[in-house]
Scaffold this motif. Structure first.
Motif, mmCIF file in Angstrom:
data_model
loop_
_atom_site.group_PDB
_atom_site.id
_atom_site.type_symbol
_atom_site.label_atom_id
_atom_site.label_comp_id
_atom_site.label_asym_id
_atom_site.label_seq_id
_atom_site.Cartn_x
_atom_site.Cartn_y
_atom_site.Cartn_z
ATOM 1 N N LEU A 106 0.476 -1.338 -0.420
ATOM 2 C CA LEU A 106 0.191 0.168 -0.023
ATOM 3 C C LEU A 106 1.001 0.994 -0.433
ATOM 4 O O LEU A 106 -0.009 2.305 0.262
ATOM 5 N N SER A 107 2.247 1.330 -0.535
ATOM 6 C CA SER A 107 2.740 1.855 -0.020
ATOM 7 C C SER A 107 2.484 3.291 -1.357
ATOM 8 O O SER A 107 1.768 3.317 -2.015
ATOM 9 N N PHE A 108 2.975 4.400 -0.897
ATOM 10 C CA PHE A 108 2.524 5.918 -2.116
ATOM 11 C C PHE A 108 1.298 6.219 -2.105
ATOM 12 O O PHE A 108 0.765 6.065 -2.911
ATOM 13 N N ASN A 109 0.249 5.173 -0.857
ATOM 14 C CA ASN A 109 -0.950 6.237 -1.363
ATOM 15 C C ASN A 109 -1.268 7.333 0.140
ATOM 16 O O ASN A 109 -0.609 8.149 0.195
ATOM 17 N N ARG A 110 -1.925 7.307 0.312
ATOM 18 C CA ARG A 110 -3.219 8.465 0.933
ATOM 19 C C ARG A 110 -3.548 8.131 2.709
ATOM 20 O O ARG A 110 -4.134 9.030 3.357
ATOM 21 N N PHE A 111 -2.991 7.228 3.269
ATOM 22 C CA PHE A 111 -4.149 6.610 4.517
ATOM 23 C C PHE A 111 -2.848 7.474 5.817
ATOM 24 O O PHE A 111 -1.659 7.486 5.913
ATOM 25 N N ARG A 146 -6.188 -8.146 11.016
ATOM 26 C CA ARG A 146 -7.967 -9.171 11.557
ATOM 27 C C ARG A 146 -7.886 -10.018 9.740
ATOM 28 O O ARG A 146 -8.466 -10.959 8.952
ATOM 29 N N ILE A 147 -6.425 -9.952 9.237
ATOM 30 C CA ILE A 147 -6.060 -10.310 8.023
ATOM 31 C C ILE A 147 -4.872 -11.361 8.677
ATOM 32 O O ILE A 147 -3.951 -11.789 7.963
ATOM 33 N N PRO A 148 -5.368 -13.386 9.150
ATOM 34 C CA PRO A 148 -4.234 -13.396 9.930
ATOM 35 C C PRO A 148 -3.272 -13.949 9.328
ATOM 36 O O PRO A 148 -2.495 -14.702 9.620
ATOM 37 N N ALA A 149 -3.012 -14.184 7.465
ATOM 38 C CA ALA A 149 -2.338 -14.859 7.214
ATOM 39 C C ALA A 149 -1.416 -13.829 6.981
ATOM 40 O O ALA A 149 0.116 -14.059 5.914
ATOM 41 N N LEU A 150 -0.978 -12.508 6.783
ATOM 42 C CA LEU A 150 -0.326 -11.608 6.398
ATOM 43 C C LEU A 150 0.542 -11.487 6.789
ATOM 44 O O LEU A 150 1.665 -12.216 8.627
ATOM 45 N N GLU A 151 1.771 -11.877 5.904
ATOM 46 C CA GLU A 151 2.858 -11.944 6.491
ATOM 47 C C GLU A 151 4.017 -10.195 6.333
ATOM 48 O O GLU A 151 5.139 -10.175 6.712
ATOM 49 N N THR A 152 3.920 -9.930 5.069
ATOM 50 C CA THR A 152 4.168 -8.835 4.855
ATOM 51 C C THR A 152 2.789 -7.626 4.530
ATOM 52 O O THR A 152 2.516 -7.897 3.812
ATOM 53 N N ILE A 153 3.550 -6.023 5.190
ATOM 54 C CA ILE A 153 2.378 -5.664 4.955
ATOM 55 C C ILE A 153 3.906 -4.573 4.630
ATOM 56 O O ILE A 153 4.130 -3.583 4.787
ATOM 57 N N LEU A 154 3.430 -3.339 3.283
ATOM 58 C CA LEU A 154 4.145 -2.398 2.920
ATOM 59 C C LEU A 154 3.410 -1.467 2.635
ATOM 60 O O LEU A 154 2.086 -0.869 2.219
ATOM 61 N N LEU A 155 3.322 0.179 3.456
ATOM 62 C CA LEU A 155 2.589 1.199 4.141
ATOM 63 C C LEU A 155 3.814 2.054 4.446
ATOM 64 O O LEU A 155 2.997 3.023 4.420
ATOM 65 N N SER A 156 4.866 2.226 3.510
ATOM 66 C CA SER A 156 5.767 3.544 3.253
ATOM 67 C C SER A 156 4.985 4.773 2.766
ATOM 68 O O SER A 156 3.886 4.287 2.050
ATOM 69 N N ASP A 157 5.477 5.738 2.844
ATOM 70 C CA ASP A 157 5.615 6.673 2.083
ATOM 71 C C ASP A 157 3.416 7.103 1.744
ATOM 72 O O ASP A 157 2.677 7.488 0.887
ATOM 73 N N ASN A 158 2.998 7.036 3.136
ATOM 74 C CA ASN A 158 1.619 7.370 3.559
ATOM 75 C C ASN A 158 1.404 8.199 4.546
ATOM 76 O O ASN A 158 2.668 9.311 4.732
ATOM 77 N N GLN A 159 0.766 8.592 5.868
ATOM 78 C CA GLN A 159 0.833 9.322 6.423
ATOM 79 C C GLN A 159 0.267 9.321 8.011
ATOM 80 O O GLN A 159 -0.774 9.489 8.495
ATOM 81 N N VAL A 160 0.265 7.834 7.988
ATOM 82 C CA VAL A 160 0.090 7.342 8.980
ATOM 83 C C VAL A 160 0.757 7.760 10.232
ATOM 84 O O VAL A 160 1.206 7.710 10.337
#
Length: 600
Positions: A501-506, A515-529
């Motif tokens: 989800l990198s480079f979005n507007r979160f 709530r997605i238990p299988a997740l191994e990798t979350i890429l959330l860089s370059d947002n506004q979290v």
């Protein structure tokens, strides 16, 4: 009795009147400083430095004036001059000109305060070797600092500097200079005189060019120019014979320089630029290179000469436009890490990419002797070709189970793309680099087979319900879109392992991900979290990689340290003050350990 009445309130601290505001400096600390020559007043909420700290080597100690008993070890007339003063992590808004009363100082550390200026008297500390004024609010540096001829380390990062004194070249003994995270638009040409400089950090500024004279720094081993606006690098940079590490990430480079003299260069980081061509001249002199990082560029091909890099250990080419690789890459003897995801590689299937570097290299070696023609040729267009078949790559659909319609600048995906799939189930969909405003509704038709969807680099502002029924989905790439939230229905994607989800507007961490238990990798860089829920992340037992770089995190919950499954936690580029950059630089394990230590 009169003398007894004059005794000060001990709670007011050593030698301070009771009425004086602010926390006191303990008497024992000052006594120890007179013996050791070192005084650490870090983290004491000081609004100003007490006068008797500046005068520690001038005034008679309070206990001597009160005729208190002295042991041999406490003879104040044999005191040591103060050489090290640490005032870090306080609330200081200014430093007194009285700093000149400590001429023996070799180390002055005032980082993490609220300083807006520095006293000109600093220039009189002729013995000073290290000055740390990082993490303040400095807008300028007094010319007098340029008189510190013995200075070896000058740390100015995380301030508000927009220009530097022209006399910087006078600091001829400087070995370390950190100017990162300021507002600099240019560099004084006098930098060329810093011939003893070993480490120079210019990252996170507003530089559009580097002076060619920088090449005169003959001792420079590490140069970091990441996150600027550089469009070119001076060709003279390539003559810097001592250079070992060069960071050019997140600029606007369209090409790499040639490096005829950089025989010692071990690491070259040039990811997240606009580099289109990688040619033999860029590579053939780099005999010592062990790390080559070129991810997130526009490179279309890799030259065979890459096999000249016999010491290469890490090669990152992820997220480029590479369609084929030289099979001889498999013969690099030291290569331990090869990243290729996010490229339109037509001869290498995704399941092979997921098996890791060694399997990939084994495959490449096996193909070296292969005389089989490459399988990425599309069927020729003939007079008998149906119109739809001329743009639908049936070979990719039937052999590679790949439905690709990328880099077309298309606002919608043509129906004939989906029509072609009906009797040929596909596992991978690539609709990236278009002008899509929404998830193509007909993607729902692929729900029984598709595992990997790439919708990156579009204009999608919301995720529709159609995507949420792709129950076999394991990889979802929606980077570089306009997303601000994710729908709760996404928790139906129970097999999802990776989401980009990198480079979005979160502005908030999408709660459905917890709530997605299988997740191994979350890429959330370059947002506004702005914050993350440590408890929610702990619920993801398999989470190994979490990328939160370049967001608006003001603090990290210490409980995040309990996320024992995390192997890679990326946090650079956030405004939080702790953990410090030095802790981040030590890697994920050190960060998690630090966070655990902060749990009440």
């Amino acid at each position: 009795m009169a003398a007894a009445r004059r005794v000060r309130d001990p709670r007011a601290g050593f030698g301070r009147p009771v009425a004086e505001p602010g926390p006191a400096v303990p008497q024992g600390l000052l006594r120890a400083a007179r013996k050791s020559g070192q005084l650490n007043l870090a983290g004491r909420s000081l609004n100003e430095v007490p006068q008797h700290v500046w005068r520690i080597n001038l005034d008679t100690p309070e206990e001597a004036r009160h005729n208190l008993s002295f042991g041999a070890a406490d003879r104040w007339w044999e005191q040591t001059d103060l050489t090290k003063l640490i005032l870090a992590s306080n609330k200081l808004q200014s430093l007194s000109e009285d700093v000149k009363l400590l001429p023996a100082l070799t180390v002055l550390d005032v980082h993490d305060n609220q300083l807006t200026s520095l006293p000109s008297a600093l220039g009189q500390l002729e013995n000073l070797q290290k000055l740390d004024v990082s993490h303040n609010k400095l807008r300028s540096i007094p010319e007098e600092v340029m008189q510190l001829s013995h200075l070896k380390s000058l740390l100015l990062h995380h301030n508000e500097l927009s220009h530097l004194p022209d006399g910087f070249g006078q600091l001829v003994n400087l070995e370390e200079l950190d100017l990162s995270n300021n507002h600099l638009t240019d560099i004084p040409t006098s930098f060329a005189l810093l011939i003893n400089l070993v480490r120079l950090n210019l990252a996170c500024n507003q530089l559009r060019s580097l002076p060619a004279d920088i090449s005169a720094m003959k001792s420079l081993r590490q140069l970091d120019c990441s996150k600027n606006y550089l469009e070119t690098v001076p060709s003279k940079l390539a003559t810097m014979a001592s250079l070992e590490q060069l960071y050019l990430r997140k600029n606007k480079l369209r090409s790499l320089p040639e490096f005829p003299s950089c025989k010692l260069l071990k690491e070259l980081h040039a990811g997240e630029n606009q580099i289109e061509i990688l040619n033999a001249e860029n590579l053939k002199h780099l005999n010592s290179l062990s790390v080559l990082e070129l991810r997130d560029n526009k490179i279309k091909s890799v030259p065979d000469e890459i096999t000249l890099l016999q010491k290469l250990e890490r090669l990152d080419l992820a997220n480029n436009d590479i369609s084929r690789l030289p099979y001889t890459l498999g013969n690099l003897p030291q290569l331990k890490f090869l990243a290729l995801e996010g490229n339109p590689l037509r001869t290498i299937r995704r399941d092979l990419l997921q098996k890791g570097t060694q399997e990939l290299l084994k495959y490449l070696r096996s193909k070296i002797q292969d005389d089989v023609t490459t399988v990425n040729e599309e069927p020729p267009v003939t007079a008998m070709t149906l119109p739809s078949e001329s743009r639908v790559n049936m070979h990719a659909i039937t052999s590679l189970k790949l439905l690709e319609y990328s880099e077309k600048q298309a606002a919608v995906i043509p129906d004939d793309m989906f029509d072609a799939v009906r009797s040929n189930p596909v596992t991978t969909v690539n609709f990236s680099k278009n002008q899509l405003n929404e998830v193509p509704p007909r993607i729902v038709e692929l729900k029984d087979s598709v595992c990997d969807v790439n919708l990156g680099f579009n204009k999608i502002s919301s995720i529709s319900s159609e995507l949420c029924v792709l129950h076999k989905l394991t990889h979802l790439d929606i980077r570089n879109n306009f997303l601000t939230s994710l729908p709760e229905e996404m928790e139906a994607l129970t097999r999802l392992q990776l989401i980009n989800l990198s480079f979005n507007r979160f502005k908030a961490f999408p709660s459905v991900l917890y709530r997605i238990p299988a997740l191994e990798t979350i890429l959330l860089s370059d947002n506004q979290v702005g914050c993350v829920d440590a408890q929610g992340l702990r619920a993801l037992a398999g989470l190994g990689t979490l990328d939160l770089r370049n967001n608006d995190l003001l603090q990290l919950p210490p409980e995040l340290g309990h996320c024992q499954s995390l192997r890679t936690l990326l946090l650079e580029g956030n405004p939080f003050r702790t953990p410090r950059a030095a802790v981040l630089a030590k890697g994920t394990a050190a960060v998690l350990e630090y966070l655990r230590s902060r749990i009440p």
